[in-house]
Design an enzyme around this catalytic site. Structure first.
Site, short mmCIF file in Angstrom:
data_model
loop_
_atom_site.label_atom_id
_atom_site.label_comp_id
_atom_site.label_asym_id
_atom_site.label_seq_id
_atom_site.Cartn_x
_atom_site.Cartn_y
_atom_site.Cartn_z
N ASP A 153 0.79 -1.24 0.00
CA ASP A 153 0.00 0.00 0.00
C ASP A 153 0.83 1.29 0.00
OD1 ASP A 153 -2.12 1.67 -0.05
OD2 ASP A 153 -2.95 1.12 1.90
N HIS A 163 -0.53 6.10 -0.02
CA HIS A 163 -0.72 6.98 1.14
C HIS A 163 0.10 8.24 0.91
CE1 HIS A 163 -2.94 4.63 4.11
NE2 HIS A 163 -2.28 3.55 3.72
N TYR A 192 3.54 7.37 7.45
CA TYR A 192 3.51 6.65 6.17
C TYR A 192 4.82 6.77 5.40
CZ TYR A 192 -1.56 6.21 6.85
OH TYR A 192 -2.79 5.90 7.34
N ARG A 198 -13.42 -1.35 14.12
CA ARG A 198 -12.82 -0.09 14.58
C ARG A 198 -13.37 0.99 13.67
NH1 ARG A 198 -8.95 -2.16 11.48
NH2 ARG A 198 -7.63 -0.83 10.19
N TYR A 258 -13.09 4.82 12.17
CA TYR A 258 -12.32 6.04 11.93
C TYR A 258 -13.26 7.22 12.16
CZ TYR A 258 -8.83 3.02 9.83
OH TYR A 258 -7.88 2.05 9.63
N ASP A 288 -10.62 5.72 15.93
CA ASP A 288 -9.30 6.09 15.40
C ASP A 288 -9.37 7.50 14.79
OD1 ASP A 288 -6.86 6.31 14.15
OD2 ASP A 288 -6.87 4.28 13.31
N GLU A 347 -7.50 5.65 19.37
CA GLU A 347 -6.22 5.62 18.65
C GLU A 347 -5.90 6.98 18.03
OE1 GLU A 347 -4.66 2.06 17.02
OE2 GLU A 347 -4.74 2.93 15.01
N HIS A 360 0.27 4.18 16.72
CA HIS A 360 1.16 3.43 15.83
C HIS A 360 2.62 3.73 16.16
CE1 HIS A 360 -2.03 2.33 12.92
NE2 HIS A 360 -2.59 3.43 13.38
N THR A 367 -1.72 -1.68 7.22
CA THR A 367 -1.95 -0.71 6.15
C THR A 367 -2.99 -1.25 5.19
OG1 THR A 367 -0.88 0.76 4.58
CG2 THR A 367 -0.14 -1.53 4.55
O1 LIG Z 1 -5.14 2.22 11.88
C1 LIG Z 1 -4.84 2.87 10.88
O2 LIG Z 1 -4.39 3.98 11.03
C2 LIG Z 1 -5.03 2.31 9.52
O3 LIG Z 1 -5.56 1.23 9.38
C3 LIG Z 1 -4.59 3.16 8.40
C4 LIG Z 1 -5.37 2.98 7.14
O4 LIG Z 1 -5.30 4.17 6.38
C5 LIG Z 1 -4.85 1.84 6.31
O5 LIG Z 1 -3.49 2.04 6.09
C6 LIG Z 1 -5.58 1.75 4.99
O6 LIG Z 1 -4.93 1.81 3.94
O7 LIG Z 1 -6.83 1.61 5.00
MG LIG Z 2 -4.71 3.86 13.23
MG LIG Z 3 -2.88 1.53 3.99
#
Ligand SMILES: O=C(O)C(=O)C[C@@H](O)[C@H](O)C(=O)O
Ligand SMILES: [Mg+2]
Ligand SMILES: [Mg+2]
Length: 388
Positions: A42, A45, A90, A162, A164, A193, A219, A244, A295
């Site tokens: 991935d 980002h 990232y 979870r 966001y 998150d 988070e 993270h 990710t």
């Molecule tokens: O906990 C997090 O922060 C993620 O899971 C990040 C997300 O953006 C993940 O990397 C994704 O690509 O969905």
């Molecule tokens: Mg996160």
């Molecule tokens: Mg990702």
């Protein structure tokens, strides 16, 4: 045994949301006829520039060709010298080191005819509890769509989610309310998150507002690298705080500032299985909890995490890797499996990571490079193709 050739192949694989993530498959050949595979997962980002894969291959050839793959520590040292930590979540250098380190582990375990979990300390668990992601609401009309995701995924055994949050609190609240009234105790919300989008005070207000619903942790409730902010949040909030780990310096600062309760550790963001094991050991020494983040890897990256998670002594919270369930396709013959909301660790009978490339699928999803095309910052932050 010596590394004799490196191949990097780029694939672009859509998620069921339409969002396309680009990944680089790593193959390391040896003079003894073995091939190790890994995944730089991935690249889609921020930051909004692309790594030149042609150039990357040459840089990696300089580091790897002629090396004994069992010299994992030495190779990691050289990789870090070439692709240093940058203290950004990232940072693409971490993705590069991760893909190579996974391929080295696959190669060494195959040479010994054992699984990667057995190479790195053996198995404590054969399955890893995971949660399914609900991507960030921007509009009220997305609430119903996300409740439908819970309905479908719960039927498949995913009982933990979870969420966001932080861009539309009315929608966040409506979703949590919908989950509570429709699913009650059948569904657990693992975390809210904030993805570093809010400063700690705004995140605290939002958390207080959403606290009438049950969730296990919060988070990333501060901007990146605000160690004091995370600490203030943590002292004032009732819920445990997770963050993270994206560099050892950052992890050290989080320990020093007593910023978190739980480290969210994933090989992709700290630069490989080798580094992730170090970060998990640091968490243990500091008396902090640990979960595996994601990710959203394909099956090779997810298998690497399954092996890592299998061997960790302190994986004491629900983890995040569900990538293979989100993408419309994979690039292996035998994708990782999920059962009743658990990621299954590939068995001891399967050497290495236990994955085999499927070249028909790779050809179908192969793209020429990591260039971006049309994508906006909000699409990248919220993993959506929604253009509003
Ligand atoms: O906990 C997090 O922060 C993620 O899971 C990040 C997300 O953006 C993940 O990397 C994704 O690509 O969905
Ligand atoms: Mg996160
Ligand atoms: Mg990702």
């Amino acid at each position: 045994m010596k590394i004799s050739e490196i191949r990097l192949t780029v694939v672009g694989i859509p998620r069921s949301t339409g969002f396309v993530s680009k990944h680089v498959i790593v193959e390391l050949d040896t003079d003894e006829g073995l091939t190790g595979i890994g995944e730089m997962s991935d690249f889609s980002h921020l930051p909004h520039y692309a790594v030149d894969v042609f150039d990357l291959k040459h840089s990696l050839e300089d580091i790897l060709l002629g090396k004994n793959p069992f010299d994992i520590s030495l190779i990691n040292k050289e990789l870090t010298a070439n692709f240093p930590e940058a203290n950004f979540y990232y940072e693409k250098g971490n993705f590069i080191r991760n893909g190579v380190d996974a391929a080295l582990h696959d190669l060494c375990a195959k040479a010994l005819n054992i699984s990667v979990a057995d190479l790195i300390g053996g198995r404590i668990q054969e399955k890893i509890k995971v949660c399914f992601p609900i991507f960030r609401h921007r509009f009220m009309e997305e609430v119903e769509e996300n409740l439908a995701v819970v309905r479908t995924r719960l039927a498949q055994g995913f009982d933990t989610y979870r969420l966001y949050v932080g861009k539309n609190l009315d929608a966040d609240e409506a979703f949590l309310d919908g989950v509570k009234s429709e699913f009650g105790s059948k569904v657990t919300i693992k975390s809210l998150d904030f993805s570093h989008l809010l400063d700690w005070k705004s995140a605290l207000q939002a958390t207080k507002r959403l606290s009438k619903y049950e969730f296990q942790m919060v988070e990333s409730p501060a901007v990146q690298n605000d160690f004091d902010g995370l600490h203030h949040f943590r002292i004032k909030a009732d819920h445990p705080v997770s963050e993270h780990v994206w560099s050892f310096r950052q992890q050290y600062e989080m320990i020093r500032h007593d910023s978190v309760d739980i480290f969210n550790i994933s090989p992709i963001f700290i630069g490989g299985i080798t580094s992730a094991r170090k970060a998990a050991a640091a968490a243990e020494v500091a008396g902090k909890g640990c979960l595996m983040g994601t990710t959203q890897e394909l099956s090779i990256g997810t298998a690497a995490m399954a092996h890592l998670g299998s061997s960790l002594v302190n994986l004491n919270y629900t983890s995040d890797p569900t990538g293979p369930e989100l993408y419309i396709a994979d690039i292996v013959k035998n994708p990782v499996k999920y059962e009743n909301g658990y990621l299954l660790v590939p068995g001891r009978d399967r050497p290495g990571l236990g994955m085999e490339l499927d070249w028909n699928l790779i050809e179908q999803y192969r793209v020429k490079d990591l260039s971006w095309g049309q994508v906006s910052v909000h699409q990248l932050q919220d993993r959506t193709t929604q253009t509003k």
